[in-house]
Design an enzyme around this catalytic site. Structure first.
Site, PDB file in Angstrom:
ATOM      1  N   GLY A   1       8.258 -28.941   1.942  1.00  0.00           N
ATOM      2  CA  GLY A   1       8.545 -27.759   1.130  1.00  0.00           C
ATOM      3  C   GLY A   1       8.988 -28.190  -0.248  1.00  0.00           C
ATOM      4  O   GLY A   1       8.158 -28.513  -1.092  1.00  0.00           O
TER       5      GLY A   1
ATOM      6  N   ARG B   1      10.839 -21.738 -12.483  1.00  0.00           N
ATOM      7  CA  ARG B   1       9.581 -21.398 -11.800  1.00  0.00           C
ATOM      8  C   ARG B   1       8.971 -22.619 -11.109  1.00  0.00           C
ATOM      9  O   ARG B   1       8.401 -22.512 -10.014  1.00  0.00           O
ATOM     10  CB  ARG B   1       8.599 -20.806 -12.808  1.00  0.00           C
ATOM     11  CG  ARG B   1       7.318 -20.332 -12.155  1.00  0.00           C
ATOM     12  CD  ARG B   1       6.516 -19.462 -13.089  1.00  0.00           C
ATOM     13  NE  ARG B   1       5.371 -18.887 -12.434  1.00  0.00           N
ATOM     14  CZ  ARG B   1       4.108 -19.081 -12.846  1.00  0.00           C
ATOM     15  NH1 ARG B   1       3.869 -19.828 -13.895  1.00  0.00           N
ATOM     16  NH2 ARG B   1       3.116 -18.524 -12.193  1.00  0.00           N
TER      17      ARG B   1
ATOM     18  N   ASP C   1      11.191  -9.751 -18.962  1.00  0.00           N
ATOM     19  CA  ASP C   1      12.307  -8.801 -19.076  1.00  0.00           C
ATOM     20  C   ASP C   1      12.339  -8.281 -20.505  1.00  0.00           C
ATOM     21  O   ASP C   1      12.772  -8.983 -21.420  1.00  0.00           O
ATOM     22  CB  ASP C   1      13.623  -9.512 -18.707  1.00  0.00           C
ATOM     23  CG  ASP C   1      14.856  -8.666 -19.031  1.00  0.00           C
ATOM     24  OD1 ASP C   1      14.707  -7.501 -19.457  1.00  0.00           O
ATOM     25  OD2 ASP C   1      15.971  -9.187 -18.840  1.00  0.00           O
TER      26      ASP C   1
ATOM     27  N   HIS D   1      12.713 -13.168 -12.827  1.00  0.00           N
ATOM     28  CA  HIS D   1      11.892 -12.615 -13.916  1.00  0.00           C
ATOM     29  C   HIS D   1      12.748 -11.915 -14.973  1.00  0.00           C
ATOM     30  O   HIS D   1      12.233 -11.207 -15.811  1.00  0.00           O
ATOM     31  CB  HIS D   1      10.817 -11.676 -13.353  1.00  0.00           C
ATOM     32  CG  HIS D   1       9.742 -12.401 -12.606  1.00  0.00           C
ATOM     33  ND1 HIS D   1       8.693 -11.771 -11.980  1.00  0.00           N
ATOM     34  CD2 HIS D   1       9.542 -13.737 -12.394  1.00  0.00           C
ATOM     35  CE1 HIS D   1       7.901 -12.679 -11.398  1.00  0.00           C
ATOM     36  NE2 HIS D   1       8.401 -13.874 -11.629  1.00  0.00           N
ATOM     37  N   THR D   2      14.039 -12.154 -14.944  1.00  0.00           N
ATOM     38  CA  THR D   2      14.923 -11.740 -16.041  1.00  0.00           C
ATOM     39  C   THR D   2      14.795 -12.702 -17.223  1.00  0.00           C
ATOM     40  O   THR D   2      15.338 -12.460 -18.299  1.00  0.00           O
ATOM     41  CB  THR D   2      16.401 -11.687 -15.564  1.00  0.00           C
ATOM     42  OG1 THR D   2      17.219 -11.316 -16.672  1.00  0.00           O
ATOM     43  CG2 THR D   2      16.892 -13.022 -15.056  1.00  0.00           C
TER      44      THR D   2
ATOM     45  N   HIS E   1       7.602 -22.924  -7.300  1.00  0.00           N
ATOM     46  CA  HIS E   1       6.235 -23.327  -6.967  1.00  0.00           C
ATOM     47  C   HIS E   1       6.197 -24.634  -6.173  1.00  0.00           C
ATOM     48  O   HIS E   1       5.197 -24.955  -5.557  1.00  0.00           O
ATOM     49  CB  HIS E   1       5.384 -23.409  -8.240  1.00  0.00           C
ATOM     50  CG  HIS E   1       4.949 -22.061  -8.723  1.00  0.00           C
ATOM     51  ND1 HIS E   1       3.696 -21.813  -9.252  1.00  0.00           N
ATOM     52  CD2 HIS E   1       5.586 -20.862  -8.710  1.00  0.00           C
ATOM     53  CE1 HIS E   1       3.606 -20.525  -9.568  1.00  0.00           C
ATOM     54  NE2 HIS E   1       4.729 -19.935  -9.258  1.00  0.00           N
TER      55      HIS E   1
ATOM     56  N   ASP F   1      20.447 -12.205 -16.585  1.00  0.00           N
ATOM     57  CA  ASP F   1      21.324 -11.085 -16.241  1.00  0.00           C
ATOM     58  C   ASP F   1      20.599 -10.167 -15.257  1.00  0.00           C
ATOM     59  O   ASP F   1      19.544 -10.542 -14.737  1.00  0.00           O
ATOM     60  CB  ASP F   1      21.739 -10.333 -17.523  1.00  0.00           C
ATOM     61  CG  ASP F   1      20.521  -9.875 -18.325  1.00  0.00           C
ATOM     62  OD1 ASP F   1      19.409  -9.765 -17.748  1.00  0.00           O
ATOM     63  OD2 ASP F   1      20.671  -9.616 -19.532  1.00  0.00           O
TER      64      ASP F   1
ATOM     65  N   ASN G   1      -1.007 -21.996 -10.567  1.00  0.00           N
ATOM     66  CA  ASN G   1      -0.372 -23.026 -11.393  1.00  0.00           C
ATOM     67  C   ASN G   1      -1.139 -23.348 -12.672  1.00  0.00           C
ATOM     68  O   ASN G   1      -0.548 -23.594 -13.723  1.00  0.00           O
ATOM     69  CB  ASN G   1      -0.221 -24.332 -10.590  1.00  0.00           C
ATOM     70  CG  ASN G   1       0.824 -24.220  -9.490  1.00  0.00           C
ATOM     71  OD1 ASN G   1       1.755 -23.431  -9.599  1.00  0.00           O
ATOM     72  ND2 ASN G   1       0.666 -25.009  -8.435  1.00  0.00           N
TER      73      ASN G   1
HETATM   74  C1  HEM Z   1       7.788 -12.224  -5.878  1.00  0.00           C
HETATM   75  C2  HEM Z   1       6.680 -12.908  -6.110  1.00  0.00           C
HETATM   76  C3  HEM Z   1       6.383 -13.509  -7.431  1.00  0.00           C
HETATM   77  C4  HEM Z   1       5.235 -13.330  -8.144  1.00  0.00           C
HETATM   78  C5  HEM Z   1       4.030 -12.486  -7.734  1.00  0.00           C
HETATM   79  C6  HEM Z   1       5.377 -14.076  -9.376  1.00  0.00           C
HETATM   80  C7  HEM Z   1       4.415 -14.148 -10.354  1.00  0.00           C
HETATM   81  C8  HEM Z   1       4.621 -14.679 -11.618  1.00  0.00           C
HETATM   82  C9  HEM Z   1       3.649 -14.663 -12.680  1.00  0.00           C
HETATM   83  C10 HEM Z   1       2.228 -14.113 -12.591  1.00  0.00           C
HETATM   84  C11 HEM Z   1       4.241 -15.202 -13.770  1.00  0.00           C
HETATM   85  C12 HEM Z   1       3.619 -15.379 -15.155  1.00  0.00           C
HETATM   86  C13 HEM Z   1       2.823 -16.687 -15.216  1.00  0.00           C
HETATM   87  C14 HEM Z   1       1.923 -16.738 -16.441  1.00  0.00           C
HETATM   88  O1  HEM Z   1       1.429 -15.689 -16.849  1.00  0.00           O
HETATM   89  O2  HEM Z   1       1.690 -17.870 -16.935  1.00  0.00           O
HETATM   90  C15 HEM Z   1       5.574 -15.603 -13.391  1.00  0.00           C
HETATM   91  C16 HEM Z   1       6.473 -16.205 -14.238  1.00  0.00           C
HETATM   92  C17 HEM Z   1       7.716 -16.637 -13.839  1.00  0.00           C
HETATM   93  N1  HEM Z   1       8.219 -16.618 -12.540  1.00  0.00           N
HETATM   94 FE1  HEM Z   1       7.447 -15.596 -10.998  1.00  0.00          FE
HETATM   95  N2  HEM Z   1       6.604 -14.683  -9.383  1.00  0.00           N
HETATM   96  C18 HEM Z   1       7.245 -14.383  -8.218  1.00  0.00           C
HETATM   97  C19 HEM Z   1       8.476 -14.861  -7.823  1.00  0.00           C
HETATM   98  C20 HEM Z   1       9.238 -15.754  -8.552  1.00  0.00           C
HETATM   99  C21 HEM Z   1      10.385 -16.470  -8.052  1.00  0.00           C
HETATM  100  C22 HEM Z   1      10.869 -16.419  -6.600  1.00  0.00           C
HETATM  101  C23 HEM Z   1      10.873 -17.209  -9.077  1.00  0.00           C
HETATM  102  C24 HEM Z   1      12.050 -18.158  -9.082  1.00  0.00           C
HETATM  103  C25 HEM Z   1      13.080 -18.073  -8.272  1.00  0.00           C
HETATM  104  C26 HEM Z   1      10.052 -16.932 -10.227  1.00  0.00           C
HETATM  105  C27 HEM Z   1      10.277 -17.420 -11.481  1.00  0.00           C
HETATM  106  C28 HEM Z   1       9.462 -17.169 -12.572  1.00  0.00           C
HETATM  107  C29 HEM Z   1       9.826 -17.510 -13.938  1.00  0.00           C
HETATM  108  C30 HEM Z   1      11.156 -18.073 -14.406  1.00  0.00           C
HETATM  109  C31 HEM Z   1       8.711 -17.202 -14.743  1.00  0.00           C
HETATM  110  C32 HEM Z   1       8.557 -17.438 -16.252  1.00  0.00           C
HETATM  111  C33 HEM Z   1       7.991 -18.847 -16.453  1.00  0.00           C
HETATM  112  C34 HEM Z   1       7.868 -19.276 -17.901  1.00  0.00           C
HETATM  113  O3  HEM Z   1       8.193 -18.525 -18.816  1.00  0.00           O
HETATM  114  O4  HEM Z   1       7.417 -20.443 -18.114  1.00  0.00           O
HETATM  115  N3  HEM Z   1       9.049 -16.069  -9.861  1.00  0.00           N
HETATM  116  N4  HEM Z   1       5.780 -15.285 -12.076  1.00  0.00           N
END
Ligand code: HEM
Length: 276
Positions: free
Chosen positions: A27, A7, A195, A148-149, A11, A203, A49
């Site tokens: 970027g 993530r 997930d 988000h898997t 970001h 996966d 963030n």
């Molecule tokens: C499509 C738009 C996206 C939205 C609206 C979004 C939003 C979010 C939100 C709200 C969370 C939870 C954060 C929290 O509650 O602290 C999250 C977690 C996460 N996002 Fe996304 N995300 C998006 C795309 C992506 C992309 C493109 C990636 C990476 C390629 C990504 C990777 C992750 C990962 C791995 C987590 C878990 C982080 C952790 O457990 O520390 N996300 N995302």
């Protein structure tokens, strides 16, 4: 931790760290890693963030070890990119080649982070626009959302979905409510897996969840909600190899968002601050 590192890379890449009002070359440049100081406000306190990005000390530790072996040669941006890839591989996902040679920013931009990182409240049209803004296609967007898997989200980011939305599996919604009370301010930071099927494996189960209305975030379920991305979700749910190749291609596209090269920026000695 692998999820947090993946993530962080997202970001970083989505935010133009330049301080000018128009888009400039900036970027995937490790701007997200810069800590605030008395005279400088970075991206870590931007809404998407704050209280939510994790894994910064892991990157600091990797950087310290790399510096000890080879001084000022490997940028923090490169470490972020490689750590995202290696996290995916360590959790059972596909591998890809990371292009090296990118350099670090000497600044960061909080308001661009607030503007460019999509919030979980976005509908399909806004999600599509925010990825298009970074020259990423709809397929890239659906594939990258497959990140988000792995990883977790805080209750405040899915409360409205589990109490008020109708395109959610009711057993799934109920199962999340104990850990995420209805009242705002109560349990806001409690974590649940993105997930529900296989939270620590990289996966294609994320897409299967969407087919049964078990997307955790509003934005997740938007990808399978009777719209134009339904067929891509169905394809990725039924074919792990289709997902893996789309995900790796999209990660390369995301990693190519205006990296700093040549004499742009610098190679930081410490990832959390610019060189003095
Ligand atoms: C499509 C738009 C996206 C939205 C609206 C979004 C939003 C979010 C939100 C709200 C969370 C939870 C954060 C929290 O509650 O602290 C999250 C977690 C996460 N996002 Fe996304 N995300 C998006 C795309 C992506 C992309 C493109 C990636 C990476 C390629 C990504 C990777 C992750 C990962 C791995 C987590 C878990 C982080 C952790 O457990 O520390 N996300 N995302």
């Amino acid at each position: 931790m692998g999820a947090s590192l993946l993530r962080l890379h997202f970001h970083d890449c989505f935010v133009d760290a330049s301080l000018t009002s128009f888009r400039c070359n900036s970027g995937c440049d490790a701007s997200v890693l810069l800590n605030d100081t008395a005279t400088f406000t970075g991206e870590q306190t931007a809404l998407p963030n704050q209280g939510s990005i994790r894994g910064l000390t892991v990157i600091d530790n990797i950087k310290a070890q790399v510096e000890a072996v080879c001084n000022q040669t490997v940028s923090c941006a490169a470490i972020l990119d490689v750590a995202a890839r290696d996290s995916v591989v360590a959790l059972g996902g596909p591998s890809w080649t990371v292009l090296l040679g990118r350099r670090d920013s000497t600044t960061a931009n909080k308001s661009n982070a607030d503007r460019d990182l999509p919030p979980p409240t976005f509908d399909l049209a806004n999600l599509t626009a925010s990825f298009a803004n970074k020259n990423l296609s709809v397929t890239d967007m659906v594939a990258l959302s497959g990140a988000h898997t792995i990883g977790q989200a805080q209750c405040l980011n899915f409360r409205d979905r589990i109490y008020n939305e109708t395109n959610i599996n009711s057993t799934f919604a109920t199962s999340l409510q104990a850990n995420c009370p209805r009242t705002s301010g109560s349990g806001d930071t409690s974590l649940s897996p993105l997930d529900t099927t296989s939270p620590t494996s990289f996966d294609n189960a994320y897409y299967g969840n969407l087919l049964s209305q078990k997307g955790l975030l509003h934005s997740d379920q938007q990808l399978f909600n009777g719209g134009s991305t339904d067929s891509t979700v169905q394809n990725f749910a039924s074919s792990a190899s289709a997902f893996n190749s789309a995900f790796t291609a999209a990660m390369i596209n995301m990693g190519n968002i205006s990296p700093k090269t040549g004499s742009q920026g610098e190679i930081r000695r410490s990832c959390s601050k610019v060189n003095s």
